[in-house]
Design a protein around this motif. Structure first.
Motif, PDB file in Angstrom:
ATOM      1  N   TRP A   1       0.868  -1.193   0.000  1.00  0.00           N
ATOM      2  CA  TRP A   1       0.000   0.000   0.000  1.00  0.00           C
ATOM      3  C   TRP A   1       0.895   1.229   0.000  1.00  0.00           C
TER       4      TRP A   1
ATOM      5  N   ALA B   1       0.777   5.502  -0.282  1.00  0.00           N
ATOM      6  CA  ALA B   1      -0.084   6.679  -0.173  1.00  0.00           C
ATOM      7  C   ALA B   1      -0.118   7.439  -1.489  1.00  0.00           C
TER       8      ALA B   1
ATOM      9  N   SER C   1      -1.778  11.273   3.939  1.00  0.00           N
ATOM     10  CA  SER C   1      -2.653  10.290   4.581  1.00  0.00           C
ATOM     11  C   SER C   1      -2.401  10.218   6.079  1.00  0.00           C
TER      12      SER C   1
ATOM     13  N   ILE D   1      -2.578   7.329   9.106  1.00  0.00           N
ATOM     14  CA  ILE D   1      -2.601   5.878   9.319  1.00  0.00           C
ATOM     15  C   ILE D   1      -2.707   5.602  10.814  1.00  0.00           C
TER      16      ILE D   1
ATOM     17  N   TYR E   1     -13.435   2.478   7.737  1.00  0.00           N
ATOM     18  CA  TYR E   1     -12.150   2.884   7.173  1.00  0.00           C
ATOM     19  C   TYR E   1     -11.406   1.630   6.719  1.00  0.00           C
TER      20      TYR E   1
ATOM     21  N   ALA F   1      -4.889  -0.524   5.379  1.00  0.00           N
ATOM     22  CA  ALA F   1      -3.812  -0.065   4.495  1.00  0.00           C
ATOM     23  C   ALA F   1      -2.642  -1.027   4.643  1.00  0.00           C
TER      24      ALA F   1
ATOM     25  N   ASP G   1      -6.275   3.111   7.069  1.00  0.00           N
ATOM     26  CA  ASP G   1      -6.271   4.437   6.449  1.00  0.00           C
ATOM     27  C   ASP G   1      -7.448   5.250   7.000  1.00  0.00           C
TER      28      ASP G   1
ATOM     29  N   THR H   1      -7.632   8.640   6.733  1.00  0.00           N
ATOM     30  CA  THR H   1      -7.493   9.971   6.152  1.00  0.00           C
ATOM     31  C   THR H   1      -8.825  10.714   6.106  1.00  0.00           C
TER      32      THR H   1
END
Length: 346
Positions: free
Chosen positions: A246, A248, A252, A254, A282, A285, A296, A298
């Motif tokens: 993963w 970004a 982001s 985390i 959510y 990630a 994630d 964000t």
């Protein structure tokens, strides 16, 4: 908290049992093997005994002893693996009822515990446990004189209602048991839902009690909350977790949660599942690792810093997770780690 928190709703288990019981006109037992499917066999069995269950099924004699301690001297506790070598004292001392699966087990039981309750398991085509038709034909008259408490078999494909195997096994079970004056049991959760032809005298739901398929109307039993160990900012182009799976694509946030595959959360769950903050979901990630999960967040309010996030609830149940992992709810429930703190409601 430093470990995950598993909340088990005992009232939901009892309600699921009552609802399944209401679907039949026969006795409804309860399967509490594998430590009550990971929920705690003692607590679950006591709850179900209070709800009205008078027969319990476990996999092995050691489990039966634990359930006997929980429910006391009244209910029948059947051991699906039968009378194994070395189990005689456990069976006798805890008044267990082994479901005898072979000629050797029948001889062992009759010789060592001639006055002890027993049942007989018959193989109707699953080829896993039980006396085959020819063995049953040879032993039937002798066994019936000993007054078995139950004759049972197990369906291989009951979670697929239209599968030809269901009718084939039903026919075989009837051919082996019709006309005999002994209580009979063929249906676990899936068989119970197939209808009255499969109910006989005793049904024995398992996974349906704990909120899993094929009982689609089951109440949710398990909530799993995971502690947030850290929240960090990740710049575009930076990766998260093992294997750089993963990366970004934007600035982001985390959240790193303290749980992983050592806690029974399979690595295969990494793509596709959500973690919840309240009703807001959510995505994971990167990969689930042994002790950590990265999420994630964000899209979360930047002023919010949750201390826990929820993996299992009524929005994402055990079957949803199992589907992502390519497995079944049974496996996921029974793998939930002893590292979790467990608490009970209801």
């Amino acid at each position: 908290m430093s470990t995950g928190h598993l909340t088990i709703d005992l009232s939901a288990i009892a309600d699921n049992w009552r609802a399944l019981d209401a679907k039949t006109n026969v006795e409804t037992a309860a399967v509490v093997k594998a430590n009550g499917y990971g929920m705690g066999a003692g607590r679950v069995a006591r709850t179900l005994a209070d709800a009205g269950a008078r027969r319990f099924f476990v996999a092995v004699a050691e489990e039966g002893a634990a359930v006997r301690e929980a429910v006391g001297p009244g209910p029948m506790i059947a051991v699906l693996s039968g009378h194994m070598d070395g189990d005689t004292d456990l069976i006798r001392d805890n008044s267990l009822t082994p479901m005898l699966n072979s000629v050797d087990q029948v001889l062992r039981h009759v010789e060592s515990l001639p006055r002890q309750s027993f049942g007989i398991q018959l193989d109707t085509g699953m080829n896993r446990l039980g006396l085959e038709p020819e063995e049953w034909a040879a032993l039937r008259d002798v066994a019936l004189k000993q007054k078995p408490a139950l004759l049972m078999s197990h369906l291989a494909c009951a979670d697929e209602p239209d599968h030809f195997m269901n009718q084939r096994q039903l026919t075989a079970f009837r051919e082996m048991t019709d006309g005999l004056d002994v209580p009979r049991s063929l249906a676990a959760t899936g068989g119970l839902l197939l209808g009255a032809d499969y109910h006989f005298d005793v049904t024995r739901p398992g996974i349906g009690l704990y909120g899993g398929r094929p009982y689609e109307d089951a109440k949710t039993v398990v909530r799993l909350d995971l502690p947030v160990a850290q929240i960090r900012d990740v710049a575009p182009g930076e990766s998260v977790g093992y294997g750089n799976t993963w990366t970004a694509q934007r600035p982001s946030r985390i959240a790193t949660l303290a749980a992983g595959y050592a806690d029974g959360l399979f690595r295969a769950l990494s793509p596709g599942i959500k973690l919840f903050d309240g009703a807001d979901a959510y995505p994971i990630a990167g990969r689930i690792s042994m002790d950590l999960i990265t999420v994630d967040i964000t899209e979360m309010d930047p002023d919010r810093k949750p201390e826990i996030m929820t993996l299992m609830n009524n929005l994402q149940g055990v079957d949803a997770l199992a589907d992502v992992a390519g497995t079944i709810g049974y496996e996921l429930l029974t793998q939930l780690s002893q590292r979790y703190k467990r608490s009970y409601i209801g």
